[in-house]
Enzyme design. Structure first.
Site, mmCIF file in Angstrom:
data_model
loop_
_atom_site.group_PDB
_atom_site.id
_atom_site.type_symbol
_atom_site.label_atom_id
_atom_site.label_comp_id
_atom_site.label_asym_id
_atom_site.label_seq_id
_atom_site.Cartn_x
_atom_site.Cartn_y
_atom_site.Cartn_z
ATOM 1 N N ARG A 134 -8.368 -6.322 0.466
ATOM 2 C CA ARG A 134 -7.996 -4.980 -0.062
ATOM 3 C C ARG A 134 -7.760 -4.943 -1.359
ATOM 4 O O ARG A 134 -7.183 -3.840 -1.811
ATOM 5 C CB ARG A 134 -6.476 -4.687 0.781
ATOM 6 C CG ARG A 134 -6.775 -4.495 2.297
ATOM 7 C CD ARG A 134 -5.681 -3.798 2.873
ATOM 8 N NE ARG A 134 -4.310 -4.477 2.872
ATOM 9 C CZ ARG A 134 -3.326 -3.681 3.216
ATOM 10 N NH1 ARG A 134 -3.312 -2.588 3.751
ATOM 11 N NH2 ARG A 134 -1.963 -4.430 3.245
ATOM 12 N N ASP A 135 -7.943 -5.804 -2.248
ATOM 13 C CA ASP A 135 -7.637 -5.732 -3.568
ATOM 14 C C ASP A 135 -8.685 -6.548 -4.563
ATOM 15 O O ASP A 135 -8.343 -7.320 -5.440
ATOM 16 C CB ASP A 135 -6.344 -6.135 -3.935
ATOM 17 C CG ASP A 135 -5.896 -5.428 -5.338
ATOM 18 O OD1 ASP A 135 -6.355 -4.502 -5.906
ATOM 19 O OD2 ASP A 135 -4.816 -6.214 -5.968
ATOM 20 N N ILE A 136 -9.956 -6.641 -4.142
ATOM 21 C CA ILE A 136 -10.758 -7.337 -4.867
ATOM 22 C C ILE A 136 -11.198 -6.459 -6.139
ATOM 23 O O ILE A 136 -11.430 -5.416 -6.234
ATOM 24 C CB ILE A 136 -12.300 -7.321 -4.149
ATOM 25 C CG1 ILE A 136 -12.017 -8.156 -2.676
ATOM 26 C CG2 ILE A 136 -13.226 -7.931 -4.953
ATOM 27 C CD1 ILE A 136 -12.996 -8.427 -1.667
ATOM 28 N N ASN A 194 -9.189 -10.711 -9.722
ATOM 29 C CA ASN A 194 -9.075 -11.610 -8.667
ATOM 30 C C ASN A 194 -10.122 -12.531 -8.250
ATOM 31 O O ASN A 194 -10.115 -12.984 -7.365
ATOM 32 C CB ASN A 194 -8.643 -10.794 -7.366
ATOM 33 C CG ASN A 194 -7.071 -10.055 -7.554
ATOM 34 O OD1 ASN A 194 -6.432 -10.598 -8.520
ATOM 35 N ND2 ASN A 194 -6.824 -9.014 -7.273
#
Length: 288
Positions: free
Chosen positions: A31-33, A37
């Site tokens: 959910r936060d690529i 990251n």
């Protein structure tokens, strides 16, 4: 990128993407690529880090590792369904969207939506942009890059002609398949995306393909609901107006036809009456 685009692994092939789909196989949706990251280990392996916003799916049940009911993630890399309030209805295709944004950025040097514009916008406007606006294809974005185009080509270690030629076509299709608003049209998982990138690199036919004319018309209709609604209303009014005018013309013609018949009948009646009077007067004259 080293060498040329075609022989580059995009930093994904069997590495970054591989780490994502391994996590997906374990039931984890990141959910936060985003680039921040995606890490490179001392051993040269690409790993996806920071699972603070992740969702875990076990036995068909979803468990959030963070607070639910609020919008979470990085807007530049956020999928349309994640931008909805709470972002509850998400699955592996949410990460596919984010991977598509990262791939877009690798190819063009920028994200599908302008960072400065999103920074200036409020939350509701950001959600609207993500959910409704269609970003330009990577090749189209490059065509408007101006003087930055040479820098981008140099970054990819190739000339401008090679860069634009490589992006137009299959790479455009692959990236835009990831960025579909309708997630049913995206790759099902990071694994499917990896396979299609592999097909491209191996000169095999890719799964992604340009949208059909019908699909483009449907997308245009969704983007221009107000304009099309107004156009339909105006067209309907014109059609109704024409129909009324034709009806009135027909009524007038019919009325004219009836009037002509009535005039003709009156004339015939007058002539008959006149002949009858003439005959009567002639007879009286003869009798006298």
């Amino acid at each position: 990128f080293s060498r040329s685009l075609r022989h580059t692994r995009f930093g994904f092939k069997s590495r970054g993407l591989g780490d994502v789909y391994k996590r997906q196989e374990q039931g984890i949706i990141h959910r936060d690529i985003k680039p921040e990251n995606i890490m490179l280990t001392p051993q040269g392996e690409v790993k996806v880090a920071d699972f603070g916003l992740a969702r875990v799916i076990t036995d068909g049940k979803q468990t959030d590792l963070t607070q639910v009911g609020i919008t979470m993630g990085t807007p530049l890399y956020m999928s349309p369904e994640q931008a909805q309030l709470g972002g509850q209805d998400i699955d592996t295709r949410t990460d596919v969207y984010s991977l598509g944004v990262v791939l877009y950025q690798l190819l063009t040097g920028t994200t599908p939506f302008d960072k400065e514009r999103l920074d200036r916008s409020g939350l509701d406007e950001i959600k609207r942009i993500i959910q409704e606006e269609e970003p330009p294809r990577p090749s189209t974005r490059l065509s408007t890059a101006g003087t930055a185009l040479e820098t981008i080509a140099e970054h990819h270690n190739c000339d401008l002609q090679t860069l634009t030629k490589e992006l137009a076509g299959e790479l455009d299709w692959i990236v835009m398949k990831c960025l579909e608003k309708d997630r049913t049209r995206r790759y099902e998982s990071a694994s499917e995306l990896t396979k299609d990138i592999g097909r491209y690199l191996d000169d095999e036919p890719v799964e992604a393909c340009p949208p059909s004319t019908l699909y483009r018309l449907q997308k245009f209709a969704r983007r221009n609901k107000v304009v099309l609604g107004t156009g339909v209303a105006v067209s309907a009014a014109l059609v109704i107006g024409m129909a009324v005018s034709l009806w009135q013309a027909n009524v007038a013609r019919e009325a004219g036809r009836v009037a002509d018949q009535q005039r003709q009948q009156a004339e015939e009646t007058y002539q008959r009456a006149r002949r009858a009077v003439d005959t009567y007067l002639t007879k009286i004259s003869e009798d006298q």
